[in-house]
Enzyme design. Structure first.
Site, PDB file in Angstrom:
ATOM      1  N   LYS A  53       4.921   9.597  -3.456  1.00 19.26           N
ATOM      2  CA  LYS A  53       4.656   8.375  -2.911  1.00 19.26           C
ATOM      3  C   LYS A  53       6.107   7.904  -2.237  1.00 19.26           C
ATOM      4  CE  LYS A  53       0.670   7.302  -5.136  1.00 19.26           C
ATOM      5  NZ  LYS A  53      -0.069   6.808  -6.185  1.00 19.26           N
ATOM      6  N   GLN A  97       1.172   2.980 -11.161  1.00 18.12           N
ATOM      7  CA  GLN A  97       0.593   4.168 -11.172  1.00 18.12           C
ATOM      8  C   GLN A  97      -0.274   4.289 -12.426  1.00 18.12           C
ATOM      9  OE1 GLN A  97       0.975   6.896  -9.037  1.00 18.12           O
ATOM     10  NE2 GLN A  97      -0.596   7.767 -10.103  1.00 18.12           N
ATOM     11  N   ASP A 120      -2.952  -1.083  -3.249  1.00 16.54           N
ATOM     12  CA  ASP A 120      -3.925  -0.038  -3.902  1.00 16.54           C
ATOM     13  C   ASP A 120      -5.434  -0.851  -3.836  1.00 16.54           C
ATOM     14  OD1 ASP A 120      -3.180   2.329  -4.778  1.00 16.54           O
ATOM     15  OD2 ASP A 120      -2.453   1.655  -6.773  1.00 16.54           O
TER      16      ASP A 120
END
Ligand code: NDP
Length: 290
Positions: A53, A97, A120
């Site tokens: 990422k 994460q 997200d």
């Protein structure tokens, strides 16, 4: 024989488009769109995801801010980091994460992220917007699937779609996005009866289960579109949830694993970060009450 949906190529196209816009953004506002990446501990798979990422950000003109935290971090320390990032004007998106170590409450952490930085799309506010048909930041994997369907001109309106899996991050938002575009959606899960029959009637099948090749190729209706979200590490390498070779003999379009949904998920994170940044410069960021 089916056409392979090239998620890698489409993701590259999207990434390049984000890079162009991020450059224009930086010229106009004197800073790049920014993504804070929070990683707790050193789980090898999570570390790889985070590294990828960050590389994607570097290639796209997005500034990434690394917050790798000791795995013994307490819930309150993690929450204060999130509050700090919520208030930081150089940060447009916050990515925590998952999974977090067992002593941490992931739901509470996700809830603490300011919804306008929730790239997200997991915050209940953003989920609620999606449910009510006014999406803001949409979870990256289902957003990536929709982008693939659009790119390949897959008709969605009036089609019968089956989504296998009902997780908050894939199955549920996937079903909502398909329904928003007027598909008739059936959501299946581990207690669904007659899965084979249901899949056999679908024009579009999205598999998000997490079980290697669980959906058999001969279940697929000839001409159906098959999107395989599954990523299962096996002795024979990375496998999807669909029996690929057999399914591709029947489907009109199919995503490979790897090279299908995975790269698109990463590309949509970049799009979400850019979109959050563009919203922030129009609407100054205000820190939520602590
Ligand atoms: P979850 O484990 O959260 O959800 C799996 C879903 O599959 C559940 O709803 C479960 O049903 C359902 N399921 C399990 N067994 C069966 C069965 N025998 N028949 C029908 N349904 C079943 O997984 P995620 O949604 O997080 O991920 C799904 C897969 O997608 C995984 O392989 C994951 O690695 C992959 N993934 C890939 C991404 C990418 O970028 N390519 C991104 C995110 C995920 P129930 O609810 O009843 O338990």
């Amino acid at each position: 024989m089916s056409t392979i949906i090239d998620g890698k190529a489409l993701a590259e196209k999207k990434r390049a488009a984000v890079a162009d816009e991020a450059r224009a953004f930086a010229q106009r506002y004197g800073r790049s769109p920014g993504l804070a990446v929070v990683l707790v501990g050193n789980d090898p798979a999570s570390s790889i995801y985070v590294r990828n990422k960050k590389n994607d950000c570097a290639l796209s003109g997005i500034a990434s801010f690394d917050h790798t935290m000791d795995e013994r971090i307490t819930q309150s320390e993690l929450l204060s980091l999130i509050q700090k990032l919520n208030a930081d004007k150089t940060v447009d998106g916050i990515l925590v994460q998952l999974p977090l170590p067992a002593h941490l409450n992931a739901q509470e952490v996700l809830l603490a992220i300011s919804p306008d930085k929730d790239v997200d799309g997991f915050h209940p506010y953003n989920m609620g917007r999606l449910l009510t048909g006014e999406p803001t930041l949409v979870p990256c994997t289902p957003a990536g699937v929709m982008a693939m369907l659009h790119e390949y001109d897959v008709p969605i309106k009036g089609m019968d779609a089956v989504v296998v899996g009902r997780s908050n991050i894939v199955g549920k938002p996937m079903a909502l996005l398909l329904m928003m575009e007027h598909a008739t959606v059936t959501i299946c899960h581990s207690r669904t009866r007659e899965l084979e029959r249901k899949i056999g009637q679908a024009d579009i099948v999205v598999a998000a289960i997490g079980k290697a090749e669980m959906i058999k190729g001969h279940w697929i209706k000839p001409g159906a579109v098959v999107i395989d979200v599954g990523m299962n590490r096996t002795g024979q390498g990375l496998k999807g949830d669909v029996e690929y070779t057999e399914a591709s003999a029947r489907a009109s379009l199919i995503t490979p694993v790897p090279g299908g949904v995975g790269p698109m998920t990463r590309a949509m994170l970049l799009e979400n970060t850019l979109a959050a940044a563009q919203r922030h410069v129009k609407q100054p960021i205000t820190a939520p009450p602590s």
